[in-house]
Design a protein around this motif. Structure first.
Motif, mmCIF file in Angstrom:
data_model
loop_
_atom_site.group_PDB
_atom_site.id
_atom_site.type_symbol
_atom_site.label_atom_id
_atom_site.label_comp_id
_atom_site.label_asym_id
_atom_site.label_seq_id
_atom_site.Cartn_x
_atom_site.Cartn_y
_atom_site.Cartn_z
ATOM 1 N N UNK A 51 21.128 2.805 3.941
ATOM 2 C CA UNK A 51 21.553 1.762 3.006
ATOM 3 C C UNK A 51 21.137 0.365 3.465
ATOM 4 N N UNK A 52 21.084 0.123 4.767
ATOM 5 C CA UNK A 52 20.651 -1.193 5.248
ATOM 6 C C UNK A 52 19.141 -1.365 5.061
ATOM 7 N N UNK A 53 18.384 -0.317 5.278
ATOM 8 C CA UNK A 53 16.943 -0.378 5.011
ATOM 9 C C UNK A 53 16.708 -0.672 3.530
ATOM 10 N N UNK A 54 17.476 -0.030 2.675
ATOM 11 C CA UNK A 54 17.376 -0.273 1.229
ATOM 12 C C UNK A 54 17.693 -1.741 0.914
ATOM 13 N N UNK A 55 18.762 -2.251 1.474
ATOM 14 C CA UNK A 55 19.164 -3.634 1.207
ATOM 15 C C UNK A 55 18.096 -4.621 1.657
ATOM 16 N N UNK A 56 17.450 -4.338 2.796
ATOM 17 C CA UNK A 56 16.404 -5.226 3.303
ATOM 18 C C UNK A 56 15.201 -5.233 2.364
ATOM 19 N N UNK A 57 14.817 -4.060 1.854
ATOM 20 C CA UNK A 57 13.690 -3.983 0.918
ATOM 21 C C UNK A 57 13.984 -4.776 -0.353
ATOM 22 N N UNK A 58 15.200 -4.683 -0.838
ATOM 23 C CA UNK A 58 15.602 -5.427 -2.037
ATOM 24 C C UNK A 58 15.613 -6.927 -1.748
ATOM 25 N N UNK A 59 16.115 -7.294 -0.571
ATOM 26 C CA UNK A 59 16.273 -8.701 -0.197
ATOM 27 C C UNK A 59 14.940 -9.454 -0.242
ATOM 28 N N UNK A 60 13.860 -8.811 0.200
ATOM 29 C CA UNK A 60 12.567 -9.509 0.264
ATOM 30 C C UNK A 60 11.682 -9.200 -0.940
ATOM 31 N N UNK A 105 9.567 -5.534 7.828
ATOM 32 C CA UNK A 105 9.644 -4.341 6.984
ATOM 33 C C UNK A 105 8.264 -3.743 6.719
ATOM 34 N N UNK A 106 7.276 -4.578 6.420
ATOM 35 C CA UNK A 106 5.937 -4.050 6.161
ATOM 36 C C UNK A 106 5.327 -3.466 7.423
ATOM 37 N N UNK A 107 5.827 -3.876 8.581
ATOM 38 C CA UNK A 107 5.380 -3.295 9.851
ATOM 39 C C UNK A 107 5.766 -1.821 9.935
ATOM 40 N N UNK A 108 6.801 -1.421 9.179
ATOM 41 C CA UNK A 108 7.294 -0.045 9.188
ATOM 42 C C UNK A 108 6.659 0.835 8.114
ATOM 43 N N UNK A 109 5.661 0.313 7.392
ATOM 44 C CA UNK A 109 5.115 1.038 6.237
ATOM 45 C C UNK A 109 3.594 1.156 6.359
ATOM 46 N N UNK A 110 3.082 2.362 6.188
ATOM 47 C CA UNK A 110 1.641 2.579 6.176
ATOM 48 C C UNK A 110 1.152 2.728 4.739
ATOM 49 N N UNK A 111 -0.017 2.203 4.416
ATOM 50 C CA UNK A 111 -0.562 2.365 3.056
ATOM 51 C C UNK A 111 -1.316 3.684 2.898
ATOM 52 N N UNK A 112 -0.681 4.767 3.303
ATOM 53 C CA UNK A 112 -1.258 6.109 3.212
ATOM 54 C C UNK A 112 -0.132 7.108 3.442
ATOM 55 N N UNK A 113 -0.395 8.357 3.151
ATOM 56 C CA UNK A 113 0.560 9.430 3.425
ATOM 57 C C UNK A 113 0.237 10.017 4.807
ATOM 58 N N UNK A 114 1.233 10.063 5.683
ATOM 59 C CA UNK A 114 1.033 10.590 7.030
ATOM 60 C C UNK A 114 2.187 11.523 7.378
ATOM 61 N N UNK A 115 1.908 12.810 7.426
ATOM 62 C CA UNK A 115 2.897 13.790 7.833
ATOM 63 C C UNK A 115 2.834 13.998 9.347
#
Length: 357
Positions: A51-60, A105-115
């Protein structure tokens, strides 16, 4: 005379025909796999650990971007991970610098699918570029302990452990992995040390020992940084540090904290301890100290992995000269472009132990 049985059959066929004629195609439901999935915004909103990760994404204001087609890979810190850095409730994000929060937050996201299976087993430093256009490092440990044992999987990003029950979670536009700490980044190890008041004594110490300017270079460095409390426990004041002359001390006095290598603490879990015996004789990591090669810095084998210094001339190396505890998980594996910083709670060499006779 008409056949009553034929009349009944005809009537029945007419009834079935009228039933199918009255049904419209939009009333029929065709199974689609994506309909059972959610995007990251909806998934994190409805997952109590995120829920905190969700709130941060909404915040920015990342909602529109992250509900697009993607694909994305999300390394989502749990609520507990945010709690470790002092973020307790969603409203805490409003008081943060919004550009810094968005970058984090964008540091935690890759622009690709990685399993998980895309990362080669038993490797470290697999580099991937994130949405902040910076590199993150993934490690993967895969081993089977015995002939009847199930495979053991350990998956890491920048030293953070990807939770075993929260990896390869499919989303409509990507995949999600949950992690046990918030990833942090600064351009240089100098920036990391300057950003925390708790390292101000150590910064002055490095300046006094004429090692500070070196940390602006490309490195790589892995720094084990004593806190101010580590100096104060030994009754060493900031003014005392300012009075020290580096020529009066052996190199180990300062170089024990500077490893000229790039590694996360989790890298040692991937590759295991060095050959040898004993808690300090067979550490996860050990290297000679530059300019003071009779001494080595190391990380002890078992949890908690304690940094230590040891005199390698001793025939029995299970007793370090001095050791320190690591700081809490939130103060470990802080990534910079030219290295990594880990906080430690004790000095590894006292002035009296390194002063030249």
């Amino acid at each position: 005379m008409k056949n009553p049985i034929k009349n009944i059959i005809a009537y029945f066929l007419i009834l079935i025909g009228s039933f199918f004629h009255s049904c419209k195609h939009e009333d029929l439901s065709i199974y689609k796999e994506s309909e059972n999935l959610a995007n990251i915004i909806d998934f994190s909103k409805n997952n109590y650990e995120l829920t905190l990760f969700h709130a941060a994404l909404i915040q920015v204001g990342l909602t529109e971007t992250l509900t697009s087609e993607g694909p994305f890979t999300f390394f989502a810190p749990t609520n507990k991970a945010f709690n470790e850095i002092g973020i307790i409730r969603a409203s805490d994000f409003a008081s943060m610098d919004q550009d810094s929060l968005k970058m984090m937050l964008t540091y935690h996201i890759l622009p690709r699918r990685l399993n998980y299976s895309d990362v080669p087993p038993n490797t470290i430093d697999n580099k991937y570029t994130n949405l902040a256009n910076l590199e993150v490092y993934l490690g993967n440990r895969f081993f089977i302990g015995c002939s009847t044992c199930s495979p053991r999987i350990e998956f890491y990003i920048n030293g953070a452990s990807i939770q075993k029950l929260g990896t390869d979670i499919p989303l409509t536009n990507g995949v999600l992995h949950t992690i046990d700490k918030v990833l942090k980044y600064k351009p240089s190890v100098q920036d990391i040390l300057l950003s925390k008041e708790k390292y101000s004594f150590f910064v002055q110490f490095l300046k006094q020992m004429r090692k500070w300017d070196e940390l602006s270079e490309s490195g790589p460095f892995t720094i084990f940084a004593p806190t101010n409390d580590a100096f104060l426990k030994e009754k060493i004041s900031l003014e005392q540090i300012k009075s020290w002359n580096p020529s009066n001390f052996h190199n180990r006095f300062w170089s024990v904290y500077l490893v000229y290598n790039h590694f996360f603490l989790s890298d040692m879990d991937v590759f295991g301890k060095l050959p040898g015996s004993g808690y300090y004789g067979a550490p996860y990591y050990k290297s000679q100290i530059r300019g003071d090669e009779n001494y080595s810095f190391g990380i002890s084998t078992h949890s908690p992995r304690k940094p230590f210094i040891i005199d390698t001339r001793k025939s029995y190396q299970d007793s370090p000269d001095r050791e320190s505890s690591l700081e809490p998980i939130s103060e470990l594996d802080y990534k910079a472009e030219n290295g990594i910083v880990n906080g430690i709670s004790n000095l590894l060499v006292l002035p009296t132990e390194a002063i030249k006779k």
